[in-house]
Each structure stands twice: as structure tokens, then as C-alpha cells.
Scaffold this active site. Structure first.
Site, short mmCIF file in Angstrom:
data_model
loop_
_atom_site.label_atom_id
_atom_site.label_comp_id
_atom_site.label_asym_id
_atom_site.label_seq_id
_atom_site.Cartn_x
_atom_site.Cartn_y
_atom_site.Cartn_z
N ASN A 1 -15.39 -79.77 -6.40
CA ASN A 1 -14.56 -78.91 -5.56
C ASN A 1 -13.32 -79.69 -5.12
O ASN A 1 -13.43 -80.67 -4.39
CB ASN A 1 -15.37 -78.46 -4.34
CG ASN A 1 -14.61 -77.50 -3.44
OD1 ASN A 1 -13.52 -77.79 -2.98
ND2 ASN A 1 -15.22 -76.35 -3.17
N LYS B 1 -12.89 -80.23 -1.29
CA LYS B 1 -13.82 -81.20 -0.73
C LYS B 1 -13.44 -82.62 -1.15
O LYS B 1 -13.48 -83.55 -0.34
CB LYS B 1 -15.25 -80.88 -1.17
CG LYS B 1 -15.80 -79.60 -0.60
CD LYS B 1 -17.25 -79.38 -1.03
CE LYS B 1 -17.82 -78.10 -0.43
NZ LYS B 1 -19.24 -77.89 -0.81
N ASP C 1 -24.08 -80.73 1.26
CA ASP C 1 -24.26 -79.29 1.20
C ASP C 1 -23.73 -78.73 2.51
O ASP C 1 -24.05 -79.26 3.58
CB ASP C 1 -25.73 -78.92 1.00
CG ASP C 1 -25.89 -77.47 0.55
OD1 ASP C 1 -25.19 -77.08 -0.41
OD2 ASP C 1 -26.69 -76.73 1.15
N GLY D 1 -12.02 -72.19 1.26
CA GLY D 1 -13.28 -71.54 1.59
C GLY D 1 -13.14 -70.56 2.74
O GLY D 1 -12.23 -69.72 2.78
N TYR D 2 -14.03 -70.70 3.73
CA TYR D 2 -14.05 -69.79 4.87
C TYR D 2 -13.12 -70.21 6.02
O TYR D 2 -13.12 -69.58 7.08
CB TYR D 2 -15.49 -69.67 5.41
CG TYR D 2 -16.43 -68.97 4.46
CD1 TYR D 2 -16.52 -67.58 4.41
CD2 TYR D 2 -17.26 -69.71 3.60
CE1 TYR D 2 -17.40 -66.95 3.54
CE2 TYR D 2 -18.14 -69.08 2.73
CZ TYR D 2 -18.20 -67.70 2.70
OH TYR D 2 -19.06 -67.07 1.83
N HIS E 1 -16.76 -80.08 10.33
CA HIS E 1 -18.11 -80.53 9.99
C HIS E 1 -18.12 -81.62 8.93
O HIS E 1 -18.78 -82.63 9.06
CB HIS E 1 -18.94 -79.33 9.53
CG HIS E 1 -18.31 -78.53 8.42
ND1 HIS E 1 -17.02 -78.08 8.45
CD2 HIS E 1 -18.82 -78.11 7.22
CE1 HIS E 1 -16.75 -77.40 7.34
NE2 HIS E 1 -17.81 -77.41 6.58
#
Length: 238
Positions: free
Chosen positions: A30, A33, A90, A186-187, A213
Site C-alpha cells: 500500500n 502506508k 493490520d 483510505g477512510y 493510529h
């Protein structure tokens, strides 16, 4: 605060082939990431590779019931395949009104694009009163191959390996009524972080990583690296 870390003793790690000394595999392709994690780990004393640097391999089936289980499953899988000390994570979005969903299924939530995923989430959230409280969760695991050397051939699954470090981190917020912001991925555009007064997608990389996070979890790993003196697998005789 639900952030936590668990450390193992790096002195017990096995020795590896000299070609792998000082190398750690970051088990993701990704690009968002990878960019974030490299920013956080830029000063660690190891060479970081990603799955894009290695021959293609089929992804493991994520059968874990928690973020922690899936992070460990992926770290063990790729460590056994590559012969490299491997860190895997994850992560996902847990929305209270939806009982913690999409959670570990965030990447596989219905929708071919994130715009479609957002629309489907809003449809599910519509009957629920606001605020739609939520959190991002990231769990990571650092695993060393059981024998410390590359397996005979790519794809040959080895033993589970040694777990050197695990961590879990969260960031609390709310789901917005519409996506906002073009940074992040992403979100991020639908996740409102109250102390900033905006979504994570409205922040620059530094501000996002300071509270997000994944930033928290990988800073725990960086601190462990600094405290333990871990520099990846050692060459024989070193």
C-alpha cells in the site's frame, strides 16, 4: 487510551545469512502506508524493504478475529517466505453505531472505490443518531524467521518464527456527514478528529502522523529499536 506494546528479548534472536544482515521487510504494498511508515522509521538503523522489492507472492488469507491476530499472521507468513525479519500491520476503522464494523474487514468493505465505500457506510449510518463515534485501530507485529535464514525456495512456508515486538494503537474521532480533505488515503476523509477541528485528510502528513493510529504504533516500534539496539539479523561470526 488503548495503546499498548509488548517486547521480547532481542538478544535471543538467531543469526542470518550475511546478505540479509540489517534488513527488515515491511510487509505491505500500500503506497500510502509505505510513505507514512518510512517517514516514521527514517532514522532506524536497518534497511527497509517492502513487498514491492521482492518477487510476487500470494497474500495470506486473513483468518484472524482481531487486528492483532491478523498482523501476527501476516508477519509470520512473510517472514517464513522471505527469510527476513518482518514487520506487518493490520488496521481499520471501527464505528460504534455499527458494532465496531467495518473493523478488520475495512479494506474489504463493500465498494470498488472509497467513494463507494463511503456511500455504503453513510447508508448504514443513516438510521443511527449522531455523533457517529469511531476510532482507527492499528496493530503491528515484528517477527524473525524461525531459523534466521532464507527458506529453500520462495513460497516454502517455514515455522512460525519468533515474535520480537507487538503494538496496538488507536485514535478516537467521529464520522463526518460528508467526506472532506484530499490528503491521506483510505477512510481519512470521513474521519473527524475533534482536537484538530477537521478530518485526517485535511491535515498535512506531519500533523496526521502525530496523532494517527499508524503513527503511534510505529513510533512505539521505533522506540523499541532505539532502546533494544536491534539492528536486524546479524551476519554469521559477527
Amino acid at each position: 487510551m488503548n495503546d499498548s506494546a509488548h517486547r521480547s528479548n532481542p538478544a535471543s534472536r538467531p543469526e542470518a545469512d550475511g546478505a540479509l544482515a540489517g534488513t527488515v521487510l515491511l510487509a505491505t504494498t500500500n503506497p500510502g502506508k509505505v510513505r507514512e511508515i518510512r517517514l516514521i522509521l527514517h532514522d532506524v538503523p536497518v534497511r527497509l524493504l517492502t513487498l514491492a522489492d521482492l518477487p510476487p507472492i500470494e497474500e495470506p488469507e486473513e483468518t484472524g478475529a482481531t487486528f492483532e491476530e491478523n498482523a501476527l499472521l501476516k508477519a509470520r507468513y512473510y517472514a517464513a517466505w522471505s527469510g527476513l525479519t518482518t514487520v506487518a500491520e493490520d488496521s481499520g476503522l471501527a464505528i460504534d453505531a455499527l458494532g465496531g464494523r467495518p473493523g478488520i474487514h475495512s479494506a474489504r468493505y463493500p465498494g470498488e472505490t472509497y467513494a463507494e465505500k463511503f456511500a455504503n457506510l453513510y447508508a448504514e449510518l443513516a438510521p443511527h443518531p449522531r455523533p457517529w463515534t469511531a476510532r482507527f485501530v492499528c496493530a503491528l507485529a515484528l517477527v524473525e524467521p524461525a531459523d534466521g535464514v532464507r527458506p529453500p525456495a520462495p513460497g516454502v512456508r517455514g515455522a512460525d518464527g519468533d515474535v520480537l515486538f507487538t503494538a496496538r494503537a488507536t485514535v478516537e474521532g467521529e464520522i463526518t456527514t460528508a467526506p472532506r480533505g484530499t490528503n491521506g488515503f483510505g477512510y481519512d476523509p470521513i474521519f473527524h478528529y475533534p482536537p484538530y477541528g477537521g478530518t485526517l485528510a485535511e491535515q498535512d502528513h506531519a500533523r496526521k502522523l502525530a496523532v494517527a493510529h499508524r503513527g503511534k504504533a510505529f513510533r512505539m516500534l521505533r522506540e523499541w529499536w532505539a532502546q533494544s539496539g536491534f539492528q536486524g539479523p546479524k551476519a554469521p561470526g559477527a
